[in-house]
Design a protein around this motif. Structure first.
Motif, PDB file in Angstrom:
ATOM      1  N   GLU A  78      -7.651  -3.122 -15.614  1.00  0.00           N
ATOM      2  CA  GLU A  78      -6.621  -2.312 -16.346  1.00  0.00           C
ATOM      3  C   GLU A  78      -6.429  -0.798 -15.388  1.00  0.00           C
ATOM      4  OE1 GLU A  78      -8.180  -2.534 -19.954  1.00  0.00           O
ATOM      5  OE2 GLU A  78      -8.135  -4.332 -20.642  1.00  0.00           O
ATOM      6  N   LEU A  79      -6.987  -0.001 -15.278  1.00  0.00           N
ATOM      7  CA  LEU A  79      -7.057   1.153 -14.488  1.00  0.00           C
ATOM      8  C   LEU A  79      -6.339   1.216 -13.494  1.00  0.00           C
ATOM      9  CD1 LEU A  79     -10.257   2.907 -15.084  1.00  0.00           C
ATOM     10  CD2 LEU A  79      -7.987   3.755 -16.642  1.00  0.00           C
ATOM     11  N   MET A  80      -6.794  -0.350 -12.657  1.00  0.00           N
ATOM     12  CA  MET A  80      -6.039  -0.697 -10.965  1.00  0.00           C
ATOM     13  C   MET A  80      -4.933  -0.147 -11.317  1.00  0.00           C
ATOM     14  SD  MET A  80      -8.560  -2.567  -9.297  1.00  0.00           S
ATOM     15  CE  MET A  80      -7.748  -2.746  -7.837  1.00  0.00           C
ATOM     16  N   LEU A  81      -4.911  -1.453 -12.495  1.00  0.00           N
ATOM     17  CA  LEU A  81      -3.013  -1.835 -12.705  1.00  0.00           C
ATOM     18  C   LEU A  81      -2.067  -1.117 -13.138  1.00  0.00           C
ATOM     19  CD1 LEU A  81      -3.843  -5.612 -14.723  1.00  0.00           C
ATOM     20  CD2 LEU A  81      -1.856  -5.197 -12.547  1.00  0.00           C
ATOM     21  N   LEU A  82      -2.382   0.344 -13.339  1.00  0.00           N
ATOM     22  CA  LEU A  82      -2.189   1.528 -13.714  1.00  0.00           C
ATOM     23  C   LEU A  82      -1.340   2.121 -12.447  1.00  0.00           C
ATOM     24  CD1 LEU A  82      -3.928   3.278 -16.374  1.00  0.00           C
ATOM     25  CD2 LEU A  82      -1.982   1.757 -16.659  1.00  0.00           C
ATOM     26  N   THR A  83      -1.585   1.799 -11.817  1.00  0.00           N
ATOM     27  CA  THR A  83      -1.030   2.712 -10.008  1.00  0.00           C
ATOM     28  C   THR A  83      -1.495   1.577  -9.330  1.00  0.00           C
ATOM     29  OG1 THR A  83      -3.794   3.107  -9.493  1.00  0.00           O
ATOM     30  CG2 THR A  83      -2.600   5.034 -10.328  1.00  0.00           C
ATOM     31  N   PRO A  84      -0.648   0.083  -9.328  1.00  0.00           N
ATOM     32  CA  PRO A  84      -0.896  -0.414  -8.443  1.00  0.00           C
ATOM     33  C   PRO A  84      -0.063  -0.519  -6.902  1.00  0.00           C
ATOM     34  CG  PRO A  84       1.164  -0.855  -9.964  1.00  0.00           C
ATOM     35  CD  PRO A  84       0.458   0.428 -10.132  1.00  0.00           C
ATOM     36  N   PRO A  85       0.010  -0.918  -5.831  1.00  0.00           N
ATOM     37  CA  PRO A  85       0.624  -1.093  -5.051  1.00  0.00           C
ATOM     38  C   PRO A  85       1.873  -1.179  -4.341  1.00  0.00           C
ATOM     39  CG  PRO A  85      -0.811  -2.843  -4.236  1.00  0.00           C
ATOM     40  CD  PRO A  85      -1.080  -2.491  -5.866  1.00  0.00           C
ATOM     41  N   MET A  86       2.871  -0.173  -3.971  1.00  0.00           N
ATOM     42  CA  MET A  86       3.970  -0.422  -3.935  1.00  0.00           C
ATOM     43  C   MET A  86       4.760  -1.981  -3.703  1.00  0.00           C
ATOM     44  SD  MET A  86       5.889   2.997  -2.173  1.00  0.00           S
ATOM     45  CE  MET A  86       7.662   2.731  -2.587  1.00  0.00           C
ATOM     46  N   ILE A  87       3.816  -2.355  -2.728  1.00  0.00           N
ATOM     47  CA  ILE A  87       3.927  -4.134  -2.042  1.00  0.00           C
ATOM     48  C   ILE A  87       2.738  -4.766  -2.432  1.00  0.00           C
ATOM     49  CG2 ILE A  87       4.326  -5.472  -0.250  1.00  0.00           C
ATOM     50  CD1 ILE A  87       5.736  -3.074   1.173  1.00  0.00           C
ATOM     51  N   GLN A  88       2.727  -5.707  -3.089  1.00  0.00           N
ATOM     52  CA  GLN A  88       1.954  -6.848  -3.505  1.00  0.00           C
ATOM     53  C   GLN A  88       1.135  -7.171  -2.395  1.00  0.00           C
ATOM     54  OE1 GLN A  88       2.575  -9.092  -7.031  1.00  0.00           O
ATOM     55  NE2 GLN A  88       3.181  -7.307  -8.842  1.00  0.00           N
ATOM     56  N   GLY A  89       1.577  -8.464  -1.401  1.00  0.00           N
ATOM     57  CA  GLY A  89       1.539  -8.728  -0.594  1.00  0.00           C
ATOM     58  C   GLY A  89       1.434 -10.180  -1.279  1.00  0.00           C
ATOM     59  N   ASP A  90       1.913 -11.282   0.029  1.00  0.00           N
ATOM     60  CA  ASP A  90       1.908 -12.618  -0.821  1.00  0.00           C
ATOM     61  C   ASP A  90       0.362 -13.561  -0.921  1.00  0.00           C
ATOM     62  OD1 ASP A  90       4.193 -12.667   1.148  1.00  0.00           O
ATOM     63  OD2 ASP A  90       3.208 -12.473   3.003  1.00  0.00           O
ATOM     64  N   ALA A  91      -0.964 -12.435  -0.720  1.00  0.00           N
ATOM     65  CA  ALA A  91      -1.586 -12.909  -1.057  1.00  0.00           C
ATOM     66  C   ALA A  91      -2.788 -11.548  -1.224  1.00  0.00           C
ATOM     67  CB  ALA A  91      -2.470 -14.223  -0.670  1.00  0.00           C
ATOM     68  N   LEU A  92      -3.651 -11.361  -2.436  1.00  0.00           N
ATOM     69  CA  LEU A  92      -4.940 -11.320  -2.421  1.00  0.00           C
ATOM     70  C   LEU A  92      -6.487 -12.019  -2.234  1.00  0.00           C
ATOM     71  CD1 LEU A  92      -4.776 -10.258  -6.190  1.00  0.00           C
ATOM     72  CD2 LEU A  92      -3.119  -9.434  -4.353  1.00  0.00           C
ATOM     73  N   LEU A  93      -7.026 -10.437  -1.482  1.00  0.00           N
ATOM     74  CA  LEU A  93      -8.291 -11.252  -0.774  1.00  0.00           C
ATOM     75  C   LEU A  93      -9.515 -10.516  -1.164  1.00  0.00           C
ATOM     76  CD1 LEU A  93      -9.894 -12.531   1.372  1.00  0.00           C
ATOM     77  CD2 LEU A  93      -8.989 -10.760   2.679  1.00  0.00           C
ATOM     78  N   SER A  94     -10.625 -10.714  -1.654  1.00  0.00           N
ATOM     79  CA  SER A  94     -11.782 -10.083  -1.659  1.00  0.00           C
ATOM     80  C   SER A  94     -12.987 -10.237  -0.686  1.00  0.00           C
ATOM     81  CB  SER A  94     -12.983 -11.249  -3.317  1.00  0.00           C
ATOM     82  OG  SER A  94     -13.082 -12.623  -2.406  1.00  0.00           O
ATOM     83  N   VAL A  95     -13.663  -9.079  -0.745  1.00  0.00           N
ATOM     84  CA  VAL A  95     -14.567  -8.983  -0.108  1.00  0.00           C
ATOM     85  C   VAL A  95     -15.580  -9.724   0.115  1.00  0.00           C
ATOM     86  CG1 VAL A  95     -16.030  -7.375   1.373  1.00  0.00           C
ATOM     87  CG2 VAL A  95     -13.972  -6.833   0.338  1.00  0.00           C
ATOM     88  N   PRO A  96     -16.126 -10.687   1.168  1.00  0.00           N
ATOM     89  CA  PRO A  96     -16.950 -11.613   1.063  1.00  0.00           C
ATOM     90  C   PRO A  96     -17.832 -11.316   1.090  1.00  0.00           C
ATOM     91  CG  PRO A  96     -16.021 -12.264   2.762  1.00  0.00           C
ATOM     92  CD  PRO A  96     -15.109 -10.571   2.207  1.00  0.00           C
ATOM     93  N   MET A  97     -19.350 -11.761   0.241  1.00  0.00           N
ATOM     94  CA  MET A  97     -20.896 -11.389   0.758  1.00  0.00           C
ATOM     95  C   MET A  97     -21.709 -12.770   1.096  1.00  0.00           C
ATOM     96  SD  MET A  97     -21.778 -10.097  -3.581  1.00  0.00           S
ATOM     97  CE  MET A  97     -21.357  -8.561  -4.138  1.00  0.00           C
ATOM     98  N   THR A  98     -22.329 -11.834   1.747  1.00  0.00           N
ATOM     99  CA  THR A  98     -23.802 -13.625   2.321  1.00  0.00           C
ATOM    100  C   THR A  98     -23.669 -14.300   1.136  1.00  0.00           C
ATOM    101  OG1 THR A  98     -25.530 -12.157   2.441  1.00  0.00           O
ATOM    102  CG2 THR A  98     -24.044 -12.096   4.269  1.00  0.00           C
ATOM    103  N   ALA A  99     -24.228 -15.506   1.346  1.00  0.00           N
ATOM    104  CA  ALA A  99     -24.949 -15.947   0.067  1.00  0.00           C
ATOM    105  C   ALA A  99     -26.350 -15.597  -0.070  1.00  0.00           C
ATOM    106  CB  ALA A  99     -25.276 -17.875   0.511  1.00  0.00           C
ATOM    107  N   THR A 100     -26.824 -14.645   0.628  1.00  0.00           N
ATOM    108  CA  THR A 100     -28.737 -14.205   0.476  1.00  0.00           C
ATOM    109  C   THR A 100     -27.958 -12.940  -0.488  1.00  0.00           C
ATOM    110  OG1 THR A 100     -29.516 -15.142   2.328  1.00  0.00           O
ATOM    111  CG2 THR A 100     -30.301 -12.462   1.241  1.00  0.00           C
ATOM    112  N   HIS A 101     -27.323 -11.827  -0.529  1.00  0.00           N
ATOM    113  CA  HIS A 101     -26.172 -10.866  -1.539  1.00  0.00           C
ATOM    114  C   HIS A 101     -26.068 -11.479  -2.043  1.00  0.00           C
ATOM    115  CE1 HIS A 101     -24.363  -7.127  -1.054  1.00  0.00           C
ATOM    116  NE2 HIS A 101     -25.134  -7.075  -1.912  1.00  0.00           N
ATOM    117  N   ALA A 102     -25.106 -12.631  -2.329  1.00  0.00           N
ATOM    118  CA  ALA A 102     -24.465 -13.411  -4.276  1.00  0.00           C
ATOM    119  C   ALA A 102     -25.865 -13.499  -4.857  1.00  0.00           C
ATOM    120  CB  ALA A 102     -23.842 -14.107  -3.711  1.00  0.00           C
ATOM    121  N   ARG A 103     -27.110 -14.169  -4.003  1.00  0.00           N
ATOM    122  CA  ARG A 103     -28.240 -14.673  -5.062  1.00  0.00           C
ATOM    123  C   ARG A 103     -28.461 -13.181  -5.713  1.00  0.00           C
ATOM    124  NH1 ARG A 103     -28.534 -18.423  -1.160  1.00  0.00           N
ATOM    125  NH2 ARG A 103     -30.228 -17.187  -0.181  1.00  0.00           N
TER     126      ARG A 103
END
Length: 234
Positions: free
Chosen positions: A108-133
């Motif tokens: 919600e705080l991020m949505l108060l200061t959004p980027p001027m251009i949203q882009g075509d898609a959002l991308l999260s930072v991937p984790m390794t399977a070990t780190h995710a577990r």
């Protein structure tokens, strides 16, 4: 009780915050929000930032010294808050205790200061399977899903193929080397990607992911994060 007083509560604050009350001081919240007006004003806002990496700069400057000398592969960084005080506690509860309320507040705080251009898609930072577990969930992907639902922007994914040590104890140069060749895209990404993360520290993770995206066919990669750690500070 203002935000300064709230800091004495430590990590238990998120458990005591209830809907309708400010998550930072437990006073009645502003209508439809998770905070009161006083605490919102007292948050560590990143008011003057480098347009490329988000690091605080002097008023009137558009780029920091690092980006002038050695610009990253991503184009811009939108980050409205600094990783200090109340925001540092909020990120910690989200990242290390998997608090959904803390994550919701960050989104919600991020949505108060959004980027001027949203882009075509959002991308999260991937984790390794070990780190995710070990962590139990991917905090970046969690934020990405919240923002995707709010904005109606699709999500694309990348894969982390290099299991390297945690970035937390490494300096800027070590972080870059640690992530070299760490990410790949299994299908070509759209032209304009927006990487979502909780905290930007040196920008090395975003740089490595942006480099992989550009090599896979993207034309422009930006970063949108909740908070920025000023370089040289914890």
């Amino acid at each position: 009780m203002a935000l300064k007083g709230w800091l004495q509560w430590g990590g238990d604050w998120i458990k005591q915050a209830m809907p309708g009350y400010c998550a930072f001081c437990l006073a009645p919240a502003s209508a439809g929000q998770g905070w009161c007006a006083t605490c919102l004003c007292e948050l560590p806002w990143n008011l003057h930032a480098c347009r490329q990496c988000g690091d605080p700069v002097a008023h009137g400057a558009s780029l920091c010294g690092h980006c002038l000398v050695d610009p990253p592969t991503f184009s811009t960084t939108q980050v409205g808050l600094l990783y200090q005080g109340a925001i540092k506690h909020l990120v910690h509860d989200f990242k290390f205790h998997a608090s959904p309320r803390a994550g919701t507040l960050l989104a919600e705080l991020m949505l108060l200061t959004p980027p001027m251009i949203q882009g075509d898609a959002l991308l999260s930072v991937p984790m390794t399977a070990t780190h995710a577990r070990t962590r139990g969930f991917n905090h970046s992907h969690w934020l990405t899903e919240q923002l995707s639902r709010q904005l109606g922007v699709p999500i694309v994914t990348a894969k982390r193929v290099k299991d390297a040590p945690s970035q937390r104890t490494l300096n800027r140069r070590q972080r870059v080397a640690n992530l070299a060749g760490a990410f790949v895209f299994e299908s070509p990404p759209p032209a304009h990607l927006l990487i979502i993360d909780d905290v930007v520290t040196t920008g090395s993770t975003g740089d490595a992911l942006a480099r992989a995206a550009l090599e896979a066919g993207a034309k422009c990669v930006d970063i949108w994060a909740a908070a920025r750690t000023p370089l040289g500070k914890d």
